[in-house]
Design an enzyme around this catalytic site. Sequence first.
Site, mmCIF file in Angstrom:
data_model
loop_
_atom_site.group_PDB
_atom_site.id
_atom_site.type_symbol
_atom_site.label_atom_id
_atom_site.label_comp_id
_atom_site.label_asym_id
_atom_site.label_seq_id
_atom_site.Cartn_x
_atom_site.Cartn_y
_atom_site.Cartn_z
ATOM 1 N N GLU A 115 0.878 -1.165 0.000
ATOM 2 C CA GLU A 115 0.000 0.000 0.000
ATOM 3 C C GLU A 115 0.923 1.224 0.000
ATOM 4 O OE1 GLU A 115 -3.409 1.917 2.889
ATOM 5 O OE2 GLU A 115 -2.759 -0.141 3.241
ATOM 6 N N ARG A 157 5.063 -13.066 9.697
ATOM 7 C CA ARG A 157 5.699 -11.792 9.406
ATOM 8 C C ARG A 157 7.031 -11.712 10.127
ATOM 9 N NH1 ARG A 157 2.432 -7.543 9.549
ATOM 10 N NH2 ARG A 157 3.954 -6.068 10.307
ATOM 11 N N LYS A 195 4.500 0.519 9.322
ATOM 12 C CA LYS A 195 4.580 1.790 8.601
ATOM 13 C C LYS A 195 3.965 2.934 9.393
ATOM 14 C CE LYS A 195 2.964 0.122 4.789
ATOM 15 N NZ LYS A 195 2.401 -0.069 3.453
HETATM 16 P P1 ATP Z 1 2.613 -2.322 8.060
HETATM 17 O O1 ATP Z 1 2.000 -3.210 9.097
HETATM 18 O O2 ATP Z 1 4.020 -1.989 8.297
HETATM 19 O O3 ATP Z 1 1.798 -1.104 7.757
HETATM 20 P P2 ATP Z 1 1.407 -3.578 5.879
HETATM 21 O O4 ATP Z 1 1.236 -5.030 5.872
HETATM 22 O O5 ATP Z 1 0.222 -2.773 6.158
HETATM 23 O O6 ATP Z 1 2.626 -3.210 6.771
HETATM 24 P P3 ATP Z 1 1.571 -3.405 3.073
HETATM 25 O O7 ATP Z 1 2.057 -2.311 2.224
HETATM 26 O O8 ATP Z 1 0.137 -3.745 3.024
HETATM 27 O O9 ATP Z 1 2.009 -3.057 4.534
HETATM 28 O O10 ATP Z 1 2.458 -4.698 2.849
HETATM 29 C C1 ATP Z 1 2.838 -5.203 1.599
HETATM 30 C C2 ATP Z 1 3.214 -6.652 1.774
HETATM 31 O O11 ATP Z 1 4.288 -6.782 2.686
HETATM 32 C C3 ATP Z 1 2.063 -7.460 2.317
HETATM 33 O O12 ATP Z 1 1.941 -8.634 1.546
HETATM 34 C C4 ATP Z 1 2.471 -7.762 3.723
HETATM 35 O O13 ATP Z 1 1.963 -8.996 4.140
HETATM 36 C C5 ATP Z 1 3.986 -7.763 3.645
HETATM 37 N N1 ATP Z 1 4.549 -7.414 4.941
HETATM 38 C C6 ATP Z 1 4.309 -6.301 5.655
HETATM 39 N N2 ATP Z 1 4.968 -6.324 6.834
HETATM 40 C C7 ATP Z 1 5.658 -7.493 6.851
HETATM 41 C C8 ATP Z 1 6.538 -8.125 7.789
HETATM 42 N N3 ATP Z 1 6.829 -7.553 8.961
HETATM 43 N N4 ATP Z 1 7.060 -9.321 7.464
HETATM 44 C C9 ATP Z 1 6.768 -9.901 6.285
HETATM 45 N N5 ATP Z 1 5.957 -9.370 5.368
HETATM 46 C C10 ATP Z 1 5.401 -8.186 5.635
HETATM 47 MG MG MG Z 2 -1.542 -3.515 4.729
#
Ligand code: ATP
Ligand code: MG
Length: 550
Positions: free
Chosen positions: A29, A255, A265
């Site tokens: 995102e 994760r 983020k």
């Molecule tokens: P955050 O929790 O930091 O906001 P998010 O999952 O909302 O992260 P996205 O931009 O939606 O952020 O994530 C893009 C991809 O990265 C998704 O497929 C998510 O599952 C993966 N991802 C995010 N954080 C992690 C993590 N800590 N370990 C592994 N994969 C991750």
């Molecule tokens: Mg997300």
Amino acid sequence: MATDFIREIVEEDLHAGRYSTVVTRFPPEPNGYLHIGHAKSICLNFGIANEYGGHCNLRFDDTNPTKEEAEYAEAIKRDVTWLGFSWGEHLYHASDYFEQLYRWAEDLIRAEKAYVDGLTADEIRAFRGTLTEAGKESPHRNRSVDENLDLFRRMRAGEFPDGTYVLRAKIDMASPNINMRDPVLYRIRHETHHRTGDAWDIYPMYDYAHPLSDAIESITHSLCTLEFEDHRPLYDWLIENVPVPAHPHQYEFARLNLNYTVVSKRKLLRLVEDGHVRGWDDPRMPTIAGLRRRGYTPASIRNFADRVGVAKRENVIDVALLEFSVREDLNQIARRVMAVLEPLRVVIENYPEGETEWFDTPNNPEDPSAGSRSVPFSRVLYIERDDFMEEPPKKFFRLAPGREVRLRSSYFITCTGVSKDAGGNIVELRATYDPATRGGDAPDGRKPKATLHWVSAEHAIDCEVRLYDRLFRSENPEESGDFFADLNPDSLKIIADAKLEPSVRGAAAMMRFQFERVGYFCVDPESTSERLVFNRTATLKDTWAKIAKN
Ligand code: ATP
Ligand code: MG
């Protein structure tokens, strides 16, 4: 041979002929910079595509209209590329599919599998029930198809204010899985989207857009983190109930969590906005941009991701493993130079005034092809302040009054005197050198217990050096609730006047060095031709090897 459960599934699918080409996607995102957790997901998705001869799409999950998305999207592309991966022609946006997603929503309405609800957000929450209690059906659940279509079209046309209506899937308010209790598919948002502008007044929810986007792109293996496991039934329901062109499957992995680190983020954004760090690329940040500026190499991050592996259960990785990975890589590639961070002057009293000798010294003992360079030696040198002790304890083998040490690649010196200021602080050492030890070896075979790094005062260049420590003090900064309270006040220490050997003059931004005996450093992009600024990437002390042995 598969090395983890996801690769096992992929191999089994290929073997069984379920797919001929593996297609994965990385779906960030664009609402912040990528962090080390995303790096794990990038390495997994692009890694699998590369290993099995498929491709990985970069898809911006931009279903949520917010303002600054364009900057974030560019940063994300830069980071994925820097990590060494390529999406080729496969760059997509969930917003590209808004029209298709909308039409499929109308299909669901016509099939009586979706309805427009006029309950407020609070009412929807209250009607949803709990883990132990079934939900209650909305009074609007059984509107006619025509009425639903009419309302949904008017939602799209912008006739209603935000929050008045939503489109919901009609699944099962008694489902043990709360995600299946008539989840919201669309909501009204009168906002400008960075790509679609004002074309839309309704936006699809992630849970609706994601599986259908996967299907549009013929994704074969949709890999996401464990928190989406409970959403998989909805993912499958949508794939079954919408006339999609492909049937992707979702698989969940743990994760990445790192101790002493925050990976979210939203929280990283707060660190930036509240000025606790200098920006998203502050070298203390666990963002890819921060790690890059800190001096991490793409290979070190990829190796780290490999070492962490792909697990089915949540765990916390020691940040020392990340540091180990960068040391391991830099040890191979970083040029050695001598730098004195806390300078103490040493005057070699028997060395001729005005004379300079140049000593050849290898750029990297790990890599003979890196060649060698010359370092100047003269009468006045700098050594590291803590390499001298006036009254050394038993185990201190470095310089002390009357003691001889080796200066790297040059001569043995013996300390003959100490000069102090009025306050009793040591300001200068006096020493003699032994001309017979030229090049760093004695003809009689004697070996001093210590070899020190040094810089010729006359030839030294002054540099700024930024030393970083962990941004947070406790292993789990989020545990306390208020992670700001756990910020380490000493996470940045600036040394304004470190002394470096002259060979580093003119070093380009991002060049990496090992300051001998001190650590790994990288030239900061803020450097100018007059003044170099270095970021410490890592110290030389490896705590991981020790931990791994236990
Ligand atoms: P955050 O929790 O930091 O906001 P998010 O999952 O909302 O992260 P996205 O931009 O939606 O952020 O994530 C893009 C991809 O990265 C998704 O497929 C998510 O599952 C993966 N991802 C995010 N954080 C992690 C993590 N800590 N370990 C592994 N994969 C991750
Ligand atoms: Mg997300």
